[in-house]
Motif scaffolding. Structure first.
Motif, mmCIF file in Angstrom:
data_model
loop_
_atom_site.group_PDB
_atom_site.id
_atom_site.type_symbol
_atom_site.label_atom_id
_atom_site.label_comp_id
_atom_site.label_asym_id
_atom_site.label_seq_id
_atom_site.Cartn_x
_atom_site.Cartn_y
_atom_site.Cartn_z
ATOM 1 N N LEU A 569 0.828 -1.292 -0.044
ATOM 2 C CA LEU A 569 -0.099 -0.049 -0.124
ATOM 3 C C LEU A 569 1.045 1.391 -0.022
ATOM 4 C CD1 LEU A 569 -2.701 1.601 0.323
ATOM 5 C CD2 LEU A 569 -2.586 1.156 2.590
ATOM 6 N N VAL A 570 1.899 1.414 0.897
ATOM 7 C CA VAL A 570 2.646 2.411 0.890
ATOM 8 C C VAL A 570 3.529 2.737 -0.495
ATOM 9 C CG1 VAL A 570 4.770 3.589 2.194
ATOM 10 C CG2 VAL A 570 2.784 2.352 3.446
ATOM 11 N N SER A 571 3.802 1.545 -0.861
ATOM 12 C CA SER A 571 4.511 1.675 -2.330
ATOM 13 C C SER A 571 3.766 2.294 -3.197
ATOM 14 C CB SER A 571 4.979 0.364 -2.891
ATOM 15 O OG SER A 571 5.902 -0.228 -1.887
ATOM 16 N N HIS A 572 2.452 1.989 -3.338
ATOM 17 C CA HIS A 572 1.496 2.575 -4.108
ATOM 18 C C HIS A 572 1.450 4.083 -3.992
ATOM 19 C CE1 HIS A 572 0.235 -0.678 -6.622
ATOM 20 N NE2 HIS A 572 -0.166 -1.544 -5.445
ATOM 21 N N ILE A 573 1.452 4.411 -2.556
ATOM 22 C CA ILE A 573 1.208 5.885 -2.087
ATOM 23 C C ILE A 573 2.416 6.515 -2.709
ATOM 24 C CG2 ILE A 573 1.366 7.372 -0.107
ATOM 25 C CD1 ILE A 573 -0.502 5.275 1.342
ATOM 26 N N ALA A 574 3.567 6.043 -2.477
ATOM 27 C CA ALA A 574 4.707 6.839 -2.830
ATOM 28 C C ALA A 574 4.776 6.840 -4.220
ATOM 29 C CB ALA A 574 5.978 6.086 -2.326
ATOM 30 N N ALA A 575 4.219 6.063 -5.098
ATOM 31 C CA ALA A 575 4.332 5.984 -6.495
ATOM 32 C C ALA A 575 3.390 6.889 -6.966
ATOM 33 C CB ALA A 575 4.210 4.555 -7.264
ATOM 34 N N ASP A 576 2.543 7.436 -6.532
ATOM 35 C CA ASP A 576 1.757 8.327 -7.018
ATOM 36 C C ASP A 576 2.130 9.969 -6.345
ATOM 37 O OD1 ASP A 576 -0.168 6.967 -8.617
ATOM 38 O OD2 ASP A 576 -0.905 6.034 -6.607
ATOM 39 N N ASP A 577 3.259 9.987 -5.865
ATOM 40 C CA ASP A 577 3.621 11.383 -5.420
ATOM 41 C C ASP A 577 3.027 11.805 -4.168
ATOM 42 O OD1 ASP A 577 5.824 11.428 -7.388
ATOM 43 O OD2 ASP A 577 4.289 12.416 -8.806
ATOM 44 N N ILE A 578 2.801 10.834 -3.353
ATOM 45 C CA ILE A 578 2.041 11.329 -1.995
ATOM 46 C C ILE A 578 3.137 10.944 -0.886
ATOM 47 C CG2 ILE A 578 0.340 10.955 -0.547
ATOM 48 C CD1 ILE A 578 -1.436 10.138 -2.872
#
Length: 897
Positions: A569-578
């Motif tokens: 989940l956090v990897s997706h968050i970081a990938a979306d510049d969050i």
């Protein structure tokens, strides 16, 4: 026996008798002479009865009732063995009282308390009374019982027993505090006892005490006791004849100049010859430990020709000897203030980066002590060693709220100086919004609302599980509201709370809707389990749909979470510049998970046990994520207004600075240097007795790389620090102070002279008293002689240092100028209860003899001599009634045929 209370009433007879006679002579009643005379006699008698009633006559009835109040000194200087004897005597004297005998029991230390009112029957709760009399023994018993329970298996029964023992221990400690066991005030006990005894019986006091007083003077009660005819039977609470070693005093000057030699003198008392071990500490570090030989009587030990560096220095001497049972009087303390070169405490997050400013200040003859953020002083004693404090790139969560409050008091009340230097952990970026340190600084921390920066979408993900109940959830609410307050109008904020399931408290909305956000957040309640995943996923989805240029999540939790899949989940968050930052509070958090999530998503992880720091962490993170306070571009600071800090410096050829933290100046602050946007680079102001400054750029290579090599770098920082330092000695003023403690009273004398040695009286002298976190207390200063000022105050808490702030000034109101200011320290190491090992037999004997009582005699206190007491009975209404009853007779004489 009759007693007239208002004899002045009889003067009415002189005025009214002629009127009565006149009325009788002018009467037109056709009566025989005998009736006329009888009418006069009846009226005169009625008139006399009324006058007698108005004089308030009292019948004094004989009363053989007896009242005795037993007073027992239960202060810490009274031994249990002596109290046992006194308690047994009280029980013997009150075991078989007749109906006309009444006894009461009053115990006292610093405060008196009535344990049993006057009565003939025995007390119903003798066990409770015994616990209050033998409070020291009771406290030790309960402590031992608690330790035994804690060492064993803690079953449910044992747990309940432990809670009960802890409750009883709290009660007995509250009782000790209530009566102030470290004091003895016999005067207040006698005063209360005199008020309790009735006036219409035989009266007597039976006093058990060692006669040593630390408050009041019971001989002041002598005249009142004699006037009231209250005799005192005094008995000595004998002290145990045991070996005694007493540390009497530690003498040193209250202030000296740097490296000026002075002598330390330690006075010891012993009633036997013995070897002993002596330890001397300076600023809590052991400096001397040696074996000494004590003789019986007074022993004086000297440490000559000591020389010290600048600052406050606390000394503590402890003596230990075999056989000595009283430990409370084995330690003495004293403090000395050493004046000299200005001394500054420099707190820098990276101590290696502090060398540039440290070297610059050293070149200006300013002594600098550098510490990391963990070295921020814990108490005022440490902070008062320095004329100024520098905070450079130190985050607010490096300090407890109490430390920030102490720094504020250091400036406002103690006249210290404060400088904050910019950096990514300073000012608003460091979380100082709405903190005591922000109050002390000349700038405000909120971001500049007119700065055109990318807008931020911020979502707070808050743990609302059951463990967050109480104070923690309230601080989480406060943190959420504070985050909304520091956002720009174009920013967005949302709040998601989670337990087992997520709940939107505030859907992503404009930060301008502050009132609505506050109302919604206030409804947040704790309860349920902990599942971070669901709350974090909700925040992620909301930010994906947002058009904010910057997107950030702050996660707060205090426990171990359920669920899995956090890395993905956090990897997706970081990938979306969050970006994601995490805050863990308490001991039970999943440290690895919180640190990992922050690292995976390019954020910060904060772990704290100080719940009070939560709002500062949130505001710091909010401002950091918004990127609106950090201005990183080359600029040359513009001179706006000349002050001492910039005097004689040409800023037109100053090198570039590469960045600063944006702030807003307060209304009364002076902005001396500003950026091209008008933001303050250097602002100063007076805060209470002290001064503070904000330099929003830095003093190291990150932003001030070219300034470090500038020829005016040292001069600028030297002038700035000197301009905010606590005021040193005025160049035309020389003052010396002497501080002494006598009978729990501090006496301070101040000798003020000019440079030539002549006395100076043209300054206003103000002295304030500081103790702990209490507000300063102004003391009355007496101008006793040319150049000589004195004040005094009582010691209330023993073993603690009192601070005395001495301020000398000229002028009034806005033109008032402080020309000299210094802080002194004084203490009374322990209660005078433990200072005198011998009882005061003379005082008790005087009290007994002067009141016609007895001293140390076994005579029964119930044997009273002399006339019995008399009870006054009001009779005025008898006489008025008799006068009224005569009126019908008078009417009958005049009206009947």
């Amino acid at each position: 026996m009759i007693q007239i209370e208002s004899p002045g009433a009889f003067w009415l007879a002189v005025l009214l008798a002629p009127l009565l006679l006149f009325a009788w002579r002018k009467s037109y009643a056709d009566l025989p002479s005998s009736r006329r005379w009888l009418s006069l006699i009846l009226r005169s008698l009625a008139f006399a009865l009324i006058l007698f009633g108005l004089s308030k006559p009292l019948f004094l009835l004989e009363n053989k009732d007896q009242s005795i109040l037993f007073l027992l000194d239960v202060s810490d200087s009274s031994s249990d063995a002596a109290l046992e004897k006194a308690w047994q005597s009280y029980q013997d004297q009150t075991s078989d009282l007749s109906k006309d005998q009444k006894a009461a029991l009053l115990v006292f230390a610093g405060q008196p308390r009535l344990l049993q009112t006057l009565q003939s029957a025995k007390a119903d709760s003798e066990t409770e009374i015994e616990h209050k009399i033998f409070h020291r023994r009771r406290e030790k018993e309960l402590q031992q019982q608690i330790q035994e329970i804690e060492r064993g298996e803690l079953t449910e029964t044992a747990r309940l027993d432990l809670e009960e023992k802890q409750r009883l221990l709290a009660e007995i400690r509250a009782w000790r505090d209530d009566i102030s066991v470290a004091e003895t005030n016999v005067e207040s006990a006698l005063r209360l006892a005199r008020g309790v005894l009735p006036n219409d019986t035989f009266r007597r006091l039976v006093l058990w005490s060692d006669g040593n007083q630390t408050r009041g003077d019971f001989l002041q009660e002598l005249a009142l006791l004699k006037k009231a005819e209250v005799s005192v039977y005094a008995h000595l609470l004998a002290k145990k004849d045991t070996p005694e070693v007493l540390a009497e005093s530690l003498r040193l000057p209250s202030e000296v100049q740097v490296m000026e030699p002075f002598d330390l003198e330690l006075n010891l008392q012993a009633n036997y010859k013995t070897p002993a071990k002596l330890r001397i500490y300076r600023n809590r570090f052991l400096v001397t430990e040696k074996e000494i030989q004590l003789k019986s009587g007074k022993n004086i030990l000297e440490v000559p020709k000591l020389r010290l560096e600048e600052g406050f220095h606390e000394f503590e001497a402890i003596v230990a000897a075999a056989g000595d049972e009283t430990l409370e009087n084995n330690m003495v303390r004293a403090a000395i203030r050493v004046s000299g070169r200005p001394k500054v405490l420099f707190i820098e997050e990276d101590p290696l980066a502090a060398r540039y400013l440290e070297e610059a200040l050293a070149a200006e003859e300013i002594h600098v002590e550098v510490r990391p953020s963990g070295g921020i002083p814990e108490d005022m004693n440490d902070l008062l060693n320095y004329e100024a404090l520098i905070l450079s790139n130190v985050a607010a969560n490096s300090m407890r709220p109490e430390q920030m409050g102490m720094i504020k008091r250091y400036v406002r009340e103690m006249g210290g100086g404060l400088v904050m230097i910019g950096g990514e952990k300073s000012f608003g970026l460091g979380g100082y919004y709405r903190t005591p340190i922000e109050e002390a600084l000349p700038v405000r921390m909120p971001i500049r609302k007119n700065v055109e920066k990318p807008n931020l979408g911020l979502i707070l993900v808050l743990d609302k599980s059951g463990s967050m109940g109480g104070h923690k959830i309230e601080l989480a609410k406060e943190a959420a509201i504070a985050s909304a307050e520091v956002l720009k109008p174009r920013d967005l904020i949302g709040v998601v709370a989670f337990d087992g399931l997520p709940e939107w408290i505030v859907h992503l909305t404009d930060a301008t809707e502050l009132d609505a956000i506050t109302q919604l957040v206030a409804r947040l309640d704790a309860g349920g389990g902990t599942n971070i995943y669901n709350g974090l996923y909700e925040a992620y989805q909301a930010l994906l749909e947002s058009d904010a240029k910057l997107k950030h999540i702050i996660l707060l939790s205090d426990g171990i979470t359920q669920g899995s899949g956090y890395r993905e989940l956090v990897s997706h968050i970081a990938a979306d510049d969050i970006t994601l930052s995490t805050v863990g509070i308490g001991e039970g958090v999943d440290v690895d998970l919180l640190q990992g999530m922050a690292e995976w998503a390019g954020g910060e992880c904060y772990l704290t046990n100080d719940f009070q720091s939560i709002p500062q962490i949130f505001t710091r993170e909010t401002l950091r994520a918004s990127k609106s306070m950090m201005v990183e571009e080359p600029f040359i600071p513009q001179l706006v207004q000349g002050v001492d800090a910039v005097k004689g410096i040409d800023f037109s050829d100053a090198p570039f600075l590469l960045g600063y933290v944006a702030t807003s100046p307060k209304e009364t602050a002076t902005v001396s240097l500003a950026s091209e946007y008008g933001d303050p680079i250097l602002a100063t102001w007076r805060f209470g007795l002290g001064r503070s400054a904000a330099f929003t750029s830095d003093a190291k290579a990150q932003w001030a790389g070219d300034w470090i090599s500038w020829e005016n770098f040292s001069k600028f920082w030297g002038q700035l620090l000197r301009s905010v330092m606590s005021t040193g000695t005025h160049r035309e003023l020389r003052s010396r102070s002497r501080v002494s403690v006598d009978d729990a009273t501090v006496n301070l004398s101040l000798d003020v002279r000019g440079r030539s040695g002549a006395f100076r009286d043209d300054f206003q002298t103000e002295i304030s008293l500081f103790q702990g976190d209490q507000a300063p207390k102004p003391l009355t200063v007496v101008h006793e002689a040319p150049g000589l000022f004195k004040t005094k105050f009582p010691i209330e808490n023993y073993g603690e240092f009192y601070r005395l702030l001495v301020v000398q000034s000229q002028g009034e109101g806005a033109s008032k100028e402080i020309v000299d200011m210094k802080t002194l320290a004084v203490t009374e190491s322990y209660s005078p209860e433990f200072r005198n090992p011998l009882p005061d037999e003379t005082a008790l004997r005087t009290l007994a003899e002067e009141t016609q009582g007895k001293f140390q005699e076994s005579a029964a206190p119930w044997d009273f001599d002399g006339e019995p007491a008399r009870t006054p009975k009001e009779t005025w209404w008898w006489w008025i009634l008799a006068a009224v009853l005569l009126l019908p007779l008078d009417i009958a004489v005049r009206r009947l045929p």
